[in-house]
Design a protein around this motif. Structure first.
Motif, PDB file in Angstrom:
ATOM      1  N   LEU A 115      31.613  -7.861  13.048  1.00  0.00           N
ATOM      2  CA  LEU A 115      32.285  -8.644  12.026  1.00  0.00           C
ATOM      3  C   LEU A 115      31.722 -10.065  11.964  1.00  0.00           C
ATOM      4  CD1 LEU A 115      36.034  -7.625  12.527  1.00  0.00           C
ATOM      5  CD2 LEU A 115      34.243  -6.486  11.204  1.00  0.00           C
ATOM      6  N   LEU A 116      31.337 -10.460  10.776  1.00  0.00           N
ATOM      7  CA  LEU A 116      30.942 -11.828  10.473  1.00  0.00           C
ATOM      8  C   LEU A 116      32.004 -12.415   9.550  1.00  0.00           C
ATOM      9  CD1 LEU A 116      27.131 -11.247   9.852  1.00  0.00           C
ATOM     10  CD2 LEU A 116      28.222 -12.171  11.920  1.00  0.00           C
ATOM     11  N   PRO A 117      31.995 -13.745   9.326  1.00  0.00           N
ATOM     12  CA  PRO A 117      33.026 -14.340   8.476  1.00  0.00           C
ATOM     13  C   PRO A 117      33.170 -13.623   7.134  1.00  0.00           C
ATOM     14  CG  PRO A 117      31.815 -16.065   9.581  1.00  0.00           C
ATOM     15  CD  PRO A 117      31.117 -14.771   9.919  1.00  0.00           C
ATOM     16  N   GLY A 118      34.411 -13.206   6.843  1.00  0.00           N
ATOM     17  CA  GLY A 118      34.705 -12.488   5.617  1.00  0.00           C
ATOM     18  C   GLY A 118      34.871 -10.997   5.810  1.00  0.00           C
ATOM     19  N   ASP A 119      34.315 -10.433   6.891  1.00  0.00           N
ATOM     20  CA  ASP A 119      34.414  -8.996   7.121  1.00  0.00           C
ATOM     21  C   ASP A 119      35.840  -8.615   7.517  1.00  0.00           C
ATOM     22  OD1 ASP A 119      31.764  -8.494   6.547  1.00  0.00           O
ATOM     23  OD2 ASP A 119      31.109  -8.780   8.620  1.00  0.00           O
ATOM     24  N   MET A 120      36.206  -7.353   7.215  1.00  0.00           N
ATOM     25  CA  MET A 120      37.548  -6.860   7.514  1.00  0.00           C
ATOM     26  C   MET A 120      37.471  -5.504   8.214  1.00  0.00           C
ATOM     27  SD  MET A 120      39.819  -7.883   4.133  1.00  0.00           S
ATOM     28  CE  MET A 120      38.663  -7.352   2.872  1.00  0.00           C
ATOM     29  N   PHE A 121      38.461  -5.262   9.078  1.00  0.00           N
ATOM     30  CA  PHE A 121      38.532  -3.995   9.805  1.00  0.00           C
ATOM     31  C   PHE A 121      39.997  -3.625   9.953  1.00  0.00           C
ATOM     32  CE2 PHE A 121      38.512  -1.019  13.277  1.00  0.00           C
ATOM     33  CZ  PHE A 121      37.271  -0.387  13.223  1.00  0.00           C
ATOM     34  N   SER A 133      33.896  -2.319   3.850  1.00  0.00           N
ATOM     35  CA  SER A 133      32.580  -2.829   3.468  1.00  0.00           C
ATOM     36  C   SER A 133      32.680  -3.894   2.385  1.00  0.00           C
ATOM     37  CB  SER A 133      31.703  -1.678   2.981  1.00  0.00           C
ATOM     38  OG  SER A 133      30.492  -2.165   2.427  1.00  0.00           O
ATOM     39  N   ARG A 134      31.971  -4.992   2.598  1.00  0.00           N
ATOM     40  CA  ARG A 134      31.965  -6.033   1.566  1.00  0.00           C
ATOM     41  C   ARG A 134      31.059  -5.668   0.390  1.00  0.00           C
ATOM     42  NH1 ARG A 134      30.393 -11.596   3.394  1.00  0.00           N
ATOM     43  NH2 ARG A 134      31.431 -11.122   5.348  1.00  0.00           N
ATOM     44  N   ASP A 135      30.341  -4.559   0.502  1.00  0.00           N
ATOM     45  CA  ASP A 135      29.539  -4.091  -0.630  1.00  0.00           C
ATOM     46  C   ASP A 135      30.399  -3.417  -1.687  1.00  0.00           C
ATOM     47  OD1 ASP A 135      27.183  -4.966   0.562  1.00  0.00           O
ATOM     48  OD2 ASP A 135      26.882  -3.072   1.629  1.00  0.00           O
ATOM     49  N   ASP A 136      31.632  -3.063  -1.314  1.00  0.00           N
ATOM     50  CA  ASP A 136      32.545  -2.431  -2.256  1.00  0.00           C
ATOM     51  C   ASP A 136      33.301  -3.507  -3.029  1.00  0.00           C
ATOM     52  OD1 ASP A 136      34.948  -1.126  -3.358  1.00  0.00           O
ATOM     53  OD2 ASP A 136      34.344   0.590  -2.143  1.00  0.00           O
ATOM     54  N   PRO A 137      33.351  -3.425  -4.363  1.00  0.00           N
ATOM     55  CA  PRO A 137      34.081  -4.440  -5.147  1.00  0.00           C
ATOM     56  C   PRO A 137      35.538  -4.590  -4.732  1.00  0.00           C
ATOM     57  CG  PRO A 137      32.736  -3.069  -6.594  1.00  0.00           C
ATOM     58  CD  PRO A 137      32.679  -2.442  -5.230  1.00  0.00           C
ATOM     59  N   LEU A 138      36.137  -3.527  -4.174  1.00  0.00           N
ATOM     60  CA  LEU A 138      37.535  -3.623  -3.741  1.00  0.00           C
ATOM     61  C   LEU A 138      37.701  -4.577  -2.568  1.00  0.00           C
ATOM     62  CD1 LEU A 138      38.593   0.122  -4.046  1.00  0.00           C
ATOM     63  CD2 LEU A 138      39.399  -1.784  -5.450  1.00  0.00           C
ATOM     64  N   TRP A 139      36.626  -4.774  -1.782  1.00  0.00           N
ATOM     65  CA  TRP A 139      36.686  -5.758  -0.685  1.00  0.00           C
ATOM     66  C   TRP A 139      36.993  -7.144  -1.253  1.00  0.00           C
ATOM     67  CZ3 TRP A 139      33.492 -10.052  -0.391  1.00  0.00           C
ATOM     68  CH2 TRP A 139      33.627 -10.825   0.748  1.00  0.00           C
ATOM     69  N   LEU A 140      36.295  -7.509  -2.316  1.00  0.00           N
ATOM     70  CA  LEU A 140      36.500  -8.820  -2.924  1.00  0.00           C
ATOM     71  C   LEU A 140      37.914  -8.952  -3.469  1.00  0.00           C
ATOM     72  CD1 LEU A 140      35.197 -11.510  -3.670  1.00  0.00           C
ATOM     73  CD2 LEU A 140      34.455 -10.479  -5.825  1.00  0.00           C
ATOM     74  N   ALA A 141      38.432  -7.882  -4.080  1.00  0.00           N
ATOM     75  CA  ALA A 141      39.791  -7.915  -4.624  1.00  0.00           C
ATOM     76  C   ALA A 141      40.817  -8.064  -3.507  1.00  0.00           C
ATOM     77  CB  ALA A 141      40.053  -6.648  -5.433  1.00  0.00           C
ATOM     78  N   MET A 142      40.640  -7.331  -2.404  1.00  0.00           N
ATOM     79  CA  MET A 142      41.574  -7.439  -1.279  1.00  0.00           C
ATOM     80  C   MET A 142      41.544  -8.835  -0.667  1.00  0.00           C
ATOM     81  SD  MET A 142      41.576  -3.789   0.757  1.00  0.00           S
ATOM     82  CE  MET A 142      39.880  -3.277   0.530  1.00  0.00           C
ATOM     83  N   ARG A 143      40.345  -9.385  -0.509  1.00  0.00           N
ATOM     84  CA  ARG A 143      40.245 -10.735   0.054  1.00  0.00           C
ATOM     85  C   ARG A 143      40.908 -11.755  -0.861  1.00  0.00           C
ATOM     86  NH1 ARG A 143      37.716 -13.889   3.774  1.00  0.00           N
ATOM     87  NH2 ARG A 143      37.237 -16.008   3.082  1.00  0.00           N
ATOM     88  N   PHE A 174      48.222  -5.505  -2.777  1.00  0.00           N
ATOM     89  CA  PHE A 174      47.254  -5.316  -1.695  1.00  0.00           C
ATOM     90  C   PHE A 174      47.259  -3.869  -1.203  1.00  0.00           C
ATOM     91  CE2 PHE A 174      46.257  -5.081   2.815  1.00  0.00           C
ATOM     92  CZ  PHE A 174      44.984  -5.625   2.818  1.00  0.00           C
ATOM     93  N   LEU A 175      48.462  -3.281  -1.033  1.00  0.00           N
ATOM     94  CA  LEU A 175      48.541  -1.904  -0.563  1.00  0.00           C
ATOM     95  C   LEU A 175      47.933  -0.939  -1.586  1.00  0.00           C
ATOM     96  CD1 LEU A 175      52.094  -1.859   1.073  1.00  0.00           C
ATOM     97  CD2 LEU A 175      49.879  -1.850   2.232  1.00  0.00           C
TER      98      LEU A 175
END
Length: 306
Positions: free
Chosen positions: A99-105, A149-159, A179-180
């Motif tokens: 995980l780097l800044p911005g990554d989620m798990f 994955s931050r490559d998925d557009p949903l990552w940006l929406a969740m963040r 969010f859910l």
């Protein structure tokens, strides 16, 4: 990547920081990088939308949760871990992520997990999402650990939704529901949840409807069942996996809305009454009694505190 929170690192005894992590997140073991008995770190909590949230800063070697810890402290949550500063290697089952800044798990509390920091300063935001509700909504697709994955557009929406909840004190529960829904869409696209069974669909619709109409004093379990076109008894049966009734869920959402409103700005005595009515209560004595039962204090005390 802009940080969501300001990191907080201060010298603290290893035992004290470990005790704080266990109090907030459950049974985890903290391994320091040095043998001085001191680490630089801090653990704070806050309510982010409908989720209890931990902000954890440390420069340890490792934090781990093993099978012994799980037996002593059964997991009740998923931890949506957002790396806010520094880095961390997460290992859960066959899932491994750097995980780097911005990554989620998404961490599953009933499975062993380890978090390796290698002594580097790290700051993480951890949203605690009730496990029973997640599993009932999404089935086993959310279990066992999941790197988002931050490559998925949903990552940006969740963040973006997380950032919105963090920025707005007492953010509405609708953001939590949004969010859910995004999490469900991500699980569907990456792990193939397949067709949801009717119970999951009905419960998800019921939960969303409660959040949407909770401020309406005329909206109750009977109206909810009517809008869903099911008998009240059927609706109650679908809520059993969550350990609550539709009425109890609605009451809690109204109380959370009132608490958020009272916390968001200064209120006078008349303001408390207005907030109660605006949040779906038409009986002030009932509002005061249930508010004190849930939060251990009065609505007026919350308003004065903020």
């Amino acid at each position: 990547m802009q940080s969501l929170m300001t990191p907080g690192h201060k010298p603290v005894q290893v035992e004290i920081l470990e005790a704080e992590i266990r109090r907030v997140c459950g049974s985890f073991d903290l391994e320091p990088m040095r043998r001085t008995g001191v680490v630089n770190g801090d653990v704070t909590t806050r309510r982010v939308g409908p989720f209890d949230t931990a902000i954890v800063a440390l420069d340890a070697s490792e934090v781990a949760r093993n099978t012994r810890s799980i037996r002593q402290d059964p997991g009740e949550h998923f931890f949506l871990l957002v790396q806010d500063a520094g880095q961390c290697r997460v290992e859960q089952g066959d899932q491994v992520a750097e995980l780097l800044p911005g990554d989620m798990f998404l961490v599953d509390s009933v499975k062993p997990s380890s978090f390796l920091y290698r002594g580097e300063r790290s700051n993480q935001v951890s949203l605690h999402i009730p496990r029973d509700e997640m599993v009932h909504r999404f089935g086993n697709a959310c279990t066992g650990g999941l790197s988002i994955s931050r490559d998925d557009p949903l990552w940006l929406a969740m963040r973006a939704v997380i950032a919105k909840m963090l920025m707005e004190e007492g953010a509405q529960a609708q953001l939590g529901e949004a969010f859910l829904c995004l999490m469900g869409a991500y699980l569907h696209s990456t792990r193939g949840m397949g067709t949801a069974n009717p119970a999951e669909t009905l419960l998800s619709r019921a939960l969303a409807m409660i959040d949407r109409h909770r401020a309406d004093p005329a909206f109750g379990p009977r109206e909810l069942a009517s809008r869903l076109n099911v008998p009240e008894r059927t609706l109650q049966r679908h809520f059993r996996p969550l350990g609550e009734t539709p009425g109890h869920r609605l009451l809690n959402r109204r109380l959370e809305l009132a608490h958020a409103r009272l916390s968001a700005r200064n209120q006078v005595a008349e303001g408390v009454t207005a907030v109660a009515f605006d949040c779906g209560f038409n009986d002030l004595s009932y509002f005061y009694r249930e508010f004190r039962k849930k939060y251990g204090t009065t609505p007026g005390a919350v308003a004065r505190c903020h």
